[in-house]
Design an enzyme around this catalytic site. Structure first.
Site, PDB file in Angstrom:
ATOM      1  N   GLU A 144     -39.661  41.215  50.249  1.00 52.77           N
ATOM      2  CA  GLU A 144     -39.664  42.668  50.228  1.00 52.77           C
ATOM      3  C   GLU A 144     -40.920  43.248  49.571  1.00 52.77           C
ATOM      4  O   GLU A 144     -41.451  44.273  50.018  1.00 52.77           O
ATOM      5  CB  GLU A 144     -38.409  43.182  49.499  1.00 52.77           C
ATOM      6  CG  GLU A 144     -37.118  42.962  50.253  1.00 52.77           C
ATOM      7  CD  GLU A 144     -36.544  41.553  50.073  1.00 52.77           C
ATOM      8  OE1 GLU A 144     -35.528  41.243  50.723  1.00 52.77           O
ATOM      9  OE2 GLU A 144     -37.126  40.772  49.277  1.00 52.77           O
TER      10      GLU A 144
ATOM     11  N   ARG B  73     -36.181  45.067  44.792  1.00 51.02           N
ATOM     12  CA  ARG B  73     -37.113  43.996  44.455  1.00 51.02           C
ATOM     13  C   ARG B  73     -38.565  44.444  44.592  1.00 51.02           C
ATOM     14  O   ARG B  73     -39.464  43.819  44.055  1.00 51.02           O
ATOM     15  CB  ARG B  73     -36.854  42.788  45.350  1.00 51.02           C
ATOM     16  CG  ARG B  73     -35.405  42.392  45.425  1.00 51.02           C
ATOM     17  CD  ARG B  73     -35.174  41.154  46.243  1.00 51.02           C
ATOM     18  NE  ARG B  73     -35.398  39.969  45.431  1.00 51.02           N
ATOM     19  CZ  ARG B  73     -35.177  38.731  45.846  1.00 51.02           C
ATOM     20  NH1 ARG B  73     -34.772  38.523  47.073  1.00 51.02           N
ATOM     21  NH2 ARG B  73     -35.397  37.710  45.064  1.00 51.02           N
TER      22      ARG B  73
ATOM     23  N   LYS C 182     -26.564  25.178  61.232  1.00 52.70           N
ATOM     24  CA  LYS C 182     -25.748  26.330  60.903  1.00 52.70           C
ATOM     25  C   LYS C 182     -24.596  26.437  61.900  1.00 52.70           C
ATOM     26  O   LYS C 182     -24.793  26.320  63.097  1.00 52.70           O
ATOM     27  CB  LYS C 182     -26.605  27.599  60.959  1.00 52.70           C
ATOM     28  CG  LYS C 182     -26.319  28.603  59.873  1.00 52.70           C
ATOM     29  CD  LYS C 182     -27.352  29.703  59.841  1.00 52.70           C
ATOM     30  CE  LYS C 182     -27.023  30.663  58.705  1.00 52.70           C
ATOM     31  NZ  LYS C 182     -27.959  31.802  58.666  1.00 52.70           N
TER      32      LYS C 182
END
Length: 635
Positions: free
Chosen positions: A368, A396, A283
């Site tokens: 979640e 969600r 990254k």
């Protein structure tokens, strides 16, 4: 070398030499750093996926072949490689290029993504449709290692593995480094798997050996067991997991080695089965500041490209940072308090809590639903969980809110971050539905602070309740005076008295819309009208104690969709009062009109918050204009 805007992408990639592609990768990184430093956006993840994006578009034929980007914040390179480099000055700007895949932008954006863990299920559906229609194209799901913490990803993997349909899953793993030894073994196995001899041997075992009378099945079974023993002894555990789910596993592959990437993708394209290619990337690759702090540059505002410092910084605290501070203060005096988040430790402000109480902090990954049910288990066992999740991500876990929390009336406090319009991230990230989906659940208390002091007082109040409570607050700055000791009673607060009698105009502003309400009152005063103002701190249970019987025009302001929102609930409640109040409420509502301001029944695009408010009539000026029209009978 040409400017990026001068290429005819993706076609020009097909004829480039390896050296030209390496130069192109460098040019793309330079381009991204320059553009995102001006507009803001998701930088680190895009810098890490440059070579992989190039390889995918080199090997596959987009948009005939379907490339699905999980989450989608890492699709900037894909957008460059599909002819949109000339639009990057407008990235995430009102009316400009979205920071996520959007099918209205390009045929190459085959699926609109914005939340994690969905790409594999989408790929499964597209592949099934392809097979039913007897069409011929590849389906590729590009998913990050973080997204694999979401259960939906495994549901998709399980479905594809069972169906044996040809789907290529590319796992972009930027959470670990490559081990040369294991990488070498895996590369060897990859070449072996795609060789004609190996594939022929697999078919021979399956079709010929197993058919030998009497002993064939036993021999085939023994060979299969030997294959599994070999696999477990020399493959890494991740590869074994995917193989057991029905995928042929390749990797790890160096995600910054273009030739290796193109080679493995060329080979897996020839297979007619589920395949997973494990790619290791870094990254922030190519930009020192992002490599050192990829978290900061995951999503960042405009910054100085030399220093990496944000161009505009506020001295004010944010709602998120204040919430984290208050959580620590509360936990100091109550050992029952725990903090839970779904891969958003620092973004939700819980970094300080994690440092102070590591044993009481739980990051469950991008899961979640699990976070909510995990909190239910804790609450059922005597703890007092604080669950910090973004509004759009809390959607969600709706079933878990209903079944696991509210049905059992468990004392869990939900800190609903990024509520309301969030601006540049657009449709998939605006938190404009939470008042609607939270207030309809029996037993849920819904609170809306207008500033940091109210947030602090509400957190204390919520922990005293015997049932679930959601406190929703926006992204960004919060007014906070540490000298004020705020106390909250669960009731709405009148901050301005309206003019009495026939001129009674009363504005009920939800949470941080109170600031907008103050400005509307000021503007109305310039037009000769004196309006009252109520700070709506409690959306549920609905508190009508401050409703004025002489109110002629009731105005509600909320940073939520009008459908199912606070204004709708208030209008409905006034129109259908309980019997013991009905004579009084009917009398007063017969003589009052109601104007409701909120977001329309639509998905709101990206842009700055002020631009979107202006477009949809939610700026103080637009609201004032509409109220004046109503008063003067011009509406």
């Amino acid at each position: 070398m040409k400017e990026l805007t001068e290429y005819h992408f993706p076609e020009d990639l097909k004829t480039m030499t390896p050296h030209e592609m390496e130069l192109l990768a460098c040019a793309i990184r330079e381009f991204l750093i320059n553009k995102v430093s001006e507009t803001g956006g998701h930088l680190a993840s895009n810098l890490g996926i440059v070579e992989l994006s190039l390889a995918l578009h080199r090997v596959f034929d987009s948009p005939k072949d379907k490339i699905i980007w999980d989450v989608g914040h890492q699709s900037y390179v894909h957008k460059i490689l599909t002819g949109r480099a000339n639009q990057f000055d407008s990235l995430r700007q009102f009316g400009g290029l979205s920071g996520f895949p959007k099918s209205y932008e390009s045929a190459h954006d085959v699926y609109d993504t914005g939340h994690s863990s969905v790409s594999i299920s989408v790929a499964a559906g597209m592949a099934a449709a392809r097979d039913l229609k007897k069409e011929n194209y590849d389906v590729i799901a590009v998913i990050g290692d973080g997204s694999l913490t979401g259960g939906l990803a495994y549901e998709g993997l399980n479905n594809i593995g069972a169906s044996k349909s040809k789907v290529i899953v590319v796992l972009n793993d930027n959470g670990m480094s490559i081990s040369p030894n294991i990488g070498g073994i895996s590369q060897h196995l990859g070449k072996l798997r795609t060789s004609k001899g190996y594939l022929g041997a697999k078919r021979f075992v399956k079709d010929r050996v197993a058919s030998i009378p009497n002993i064939g099945k036993n021999i085939a079974s023994g060979l299969a067991e030997f294959k599994n023993d070999l696999k477990y002894s020399i493959m890494d555990s991740g590869g074994v997991l995917f193989e057991e789910l029905g995928f042929t596993y390749f990797g790890p592959v160096d995600g910054h080695d273009l030739e290796a990437l193109i080679d493995v993708l060329d080979r897996v394209r020839n297979l007619n089965e589920p395949v997973l290619v494990h790619v290791i990337t870094r990254k922030g690759k190519g930009y020192r500041n992002a490599e050192k702090d990829p978290g900061k540059f995951h999503g960042i505002g405009p910054f100085d490209r030399t220093t990496g410092v944000l161009k505009t910084r506020s001295e004010k605290p944010t709602f998120s940072s204040l919430m984290g501070k208050f959580a620590v203060d509360l936990a100091e005096n109550d050992p029952r308090i725990t903090a839970i988040t779904a891969a958003m430790r620092d973004a939700t402000g819980l970094g300080l809590f994690a440092q102070r109480f590591p044993e009481r902090f739980f990051d469950v990954g991008i899961a979640e639903e699990h976070a909510i049910t995990f909190a239910a288990g804790m609450a059922k066992s005597g703890m007092r969980p604080l669950v910090a999740i973004y509004s759009s991500f809390l959607q969600r876990g709706y079933d878990q809110l209903l079944e696991d929390i509210c049905l059992q009336n468990l004392p869990v406090v939900f800190l609903v971050d990024r509520a309301g319009c969030v601006g540049a991230d657009g449709e998939t990230h605006h938190g404009i539905f939470d008042l609607s989906y939270l207030r309809q659940i029996p037993g849920m208390t819904v609170l809306t602070p207008k500033d940091g002091n109210q947030l602090e007082a509400m957190m204390k109040y919520a922990l005293l309740l015997d049932g679930p409570c959601a406190i929703r607050y926006p992204r960004g700055e919060a007014d906070y005076d540490r000298q004020i000791c705020s106390v909250y009673s669960g009731k709405n607060i009148r901050t301005l008295e309206p003019a009495p009698g026939s001129q009674c105009i009363d504005i009920w502003a939800v949470g941080t819309m109170h600031q907008c309400g103050e400005e509307v009152c000021r503007l109305l005063k310039e037009h000769g009208y004196r309006a009252g103002l109520v700070d709506v701190t409690c959306v549920k249970p609905l508190d009508l104690a401050l409703f004025r019987e002489d109110c002629k025009l009731l105005v509600t302001l909320e940073d939520n969709t009008l459908e199912g929102g606070f204004g709708e609930k208030m209008a409905t409640e006034l129109a259908s009062a309980s019997e013991h109040e009905k004579h009084r409420l009917v009398r007063r509502t017969q003589h009052s009109r109601i104007l409701r301001f909120g977001w329309p029944d639509a998905f709101i695009e990206h842009g700055s918050v002020s631009q979107l408010q202006q477009k949809y009539g939610l700026s103080p000026e637009k609201i004032t204009e509409r109220i004046c029209e109503e008063i003067e009978g011009k509406a």
